[in-house]
Design a protein around this motif. Structure first.
Motif, PDB file in Angstrom:
ATOM      1  N   TYR A  45       1.097  -1.118  -0.025  1.00  0.00           N
ATOM      2  CA  TYR A  45      -0.003  -0.063   0.128  1.00  0.00           C
ATOM      3  C   TYR A  45       0.998   1.340  -0.131  1.00  0.00           C
ATOM      4  O   TYR A  45       0.972   1.996   0.729  1.00  0.00           O
ATOM      5  CB  TYR A  45      -0.981  -0.155   1.159  1.00  0.00           C
ATOM      6  CG  TYR A  45      -1.918  -1.005   1.186  1.00  0.00           C
ATOM      7  CD1 TYR A  45      -3.229  -0.905   0.877  1.00  0.00           C
ATOM      8  CD2 TYR A  45      -1.606  -2.372   1.671  1.00  0.00           C
ATOM      9  CE1 TYR A  45      -4.178  -2.008   0.617  1.00  0.00           C
ATOM     10  CE2 TYR A  45      -2.277  -3.470   1.616  1.00  0.00           C
ATOM     11  CZ  TYR A  45      -3.809  -3.160   1.146  1.00  0.00           C
ATOM     12  OH  TYR A  45      -4.662  -4.094   1.154  1.00  0.00           O
ATOM     13  N   GLY A  62      -5.627   6.212  -3.316  1.00  0.00           N
ATOM     14  CA  GLY A  62      -6.422   4.874  -3.214  1.00  0.00           C
ATOM     15  C   GLY A  62      -6.003   4.119  -2.244  1.00  0.00           C
ATOM     16  O   GLY A  62      -6.848   3.523  -1.520  1.00  0.00           O
ATOM     17  N   ASN A  63      -4.725   4.007  -2.228  1.00  0.00           N
ATOM     18  CA  ASN A  63      -4.250   2.810  -1.006  1.00  0.00           C
ATOM     19  C   ASN A  63      -4.687   3.458   0.273  1.00  0.00           C
ATOM     20  O   ASN A  63      -4.923   2.692   1.347  1.00  0.00           O
ATOM     21  CB  ASN A  63      -2.771   2.658  -0.957  1.00  0.00           C
ATOM     22  CG  ASN A  63      -2.451   1.804  -2.028  1.00  0.00           C
ATOM     23  OD1 ASN A  63      -3.325   1.079  -2.762  1.00  0.00           O
ATOM     24  ND2 ASN A  63      -1.281   1.983  -2.750  1.00  0.00           N
ATOM     25  N   LYS A  66      -8.352   2.445   0.721  1.00  0.00           N
ATOM     26  CA  LYS A  66      -8.265   0.914   0.886  1.00  0.00           C
ATOM     27  C   LYS A  66      -8.131   0.502   2.324  1.00  0.00           C
ATOM     28  O   LYS A  66      -8.703  -0.441   3.027  1.00  0.00           O
ATOM     29  CB  LYS A  66      -7.500   0.092  -0.125  1.00  0.00           C
ATOM     30  CG  LYS A  66      -7.795  -0.036  -1.463  1.00  0.00           C
ATOM     31  CD  LYS A  66      -6.735  -0.594  -2.255  1.00  0.00           C
ATOM     32  CE  LYS A  66      -6.981  -0.467  -3.828  1.00  0.00           C
ATOM     33  NZ  LYS A  66      -5.588  -0.873  -4.511  1.00  0.00           N
TER      34      LYS A  66
END
Ligand SMILES: Cc1cc2nc3c(=O)[nH]c(=O)nc-3n(C[C@H](O)[C@H](O)[C@H](O)COP(=O)(O)O)c2cc1C
Length: 193
Positions: A45, A62-63, A66
């Motif tokens: 990540y 985005g990581n 998540k």
């Protein structure tokens, strides 16, 4: 006992990281203690360094989104944290900083408030990373994490693991297991509330 859900990870993405090895030991111990474990490797990540201008322009990476979803879906975590210059690693601090940022409609510090956490450390040095845990504990406590009082710092980490990846010294394994057991107990009680 209600099955608690735990994320277990290291504050290092280094190949051959001792803290990743210790996190793997902790994962296995947490499963033995009755937890549902999600192992996490922060190397999967990558994120830029937290920067408010970048956040304002592009939003959260985005990581980070998540990881936020992952953390929110769990009751707590066990972190094996290296010590850099007596403190937290930039990787772990950066991860905490991004995950602390709110998404629209989300509760404040949703990844952290009310979660349970246990701290481990590993270092080739004599103190095992113990001094860094003081800072990690303060940071997480200040954002609403319930840290169990037990912690374990593995000194001379380069000599500590057997060929199967377990901790060779049963006394040190018992100290790590005490941290894990405390997290599993506390997270389980939290689920029952
Ligand atoms: C910038 C930096 C600072 C460090 N400072 C400390 C320290 O204060 N105490 C310590 O025990 N080890 C220190 N170390 C050594 C780390 O404990 C060692 O590199 C360890 O293997 C890192 O954890 P890892 O194996 O999980 O990546 C430092 C390493 C780096 C790169």
């Amino acid at each position: 006992m209600t099955t608690p859900k735990l994320v277990v990870f290291a504050g290092s993405a280094r190949k051959g990281s001792w803290n990743r090895k210790l996190a793997q030991v902790a994962s296995s111990m947490a499963r033995d203690a009755g937890a549902a474990v999600t192992p996490l490797d922060l190397a999967d990540y990558p994120m830029p360094i937290m920067d408010e201008d970048a956040e304002a322009a592009d939003g959260l990476p985005g990581n980070a989104l998540k990881l936020k979803d992952l953390f929110k879906a769990h009751d707590g975590y066990i972190i094996a944290c290296p010590e850099y210059n007596s403190s937290i690693t930039p990787l772990l601090k950066n991860t905490i900083d991004w995950l602390s940022r709110p998404r629209e409609g989300e509760a404040v510090l949703a990844c952290f408030r009310g979660k349970v956490c246990g701290l481990l450390a590993a270092s080739p040095g004599a103190l095992g990373g113990l001094r860094g845990l003081v800072h990690v504990r303060a940071i997480l406590g200040n954002i609403g994490v319930h840290l169990v009082p037990e912690q374990f710092a593995l000194s001379a980490a380069h000599e500590a693991f057997g060929p199967d990846g377990s901790l060779a010294d049963p006394k040190r394994a018992a100290m790590a297991r005490a941290v894990v057991a405390s997290v599993v107990r506390a997270a389980s009680r939290l689920r029952e509330d």
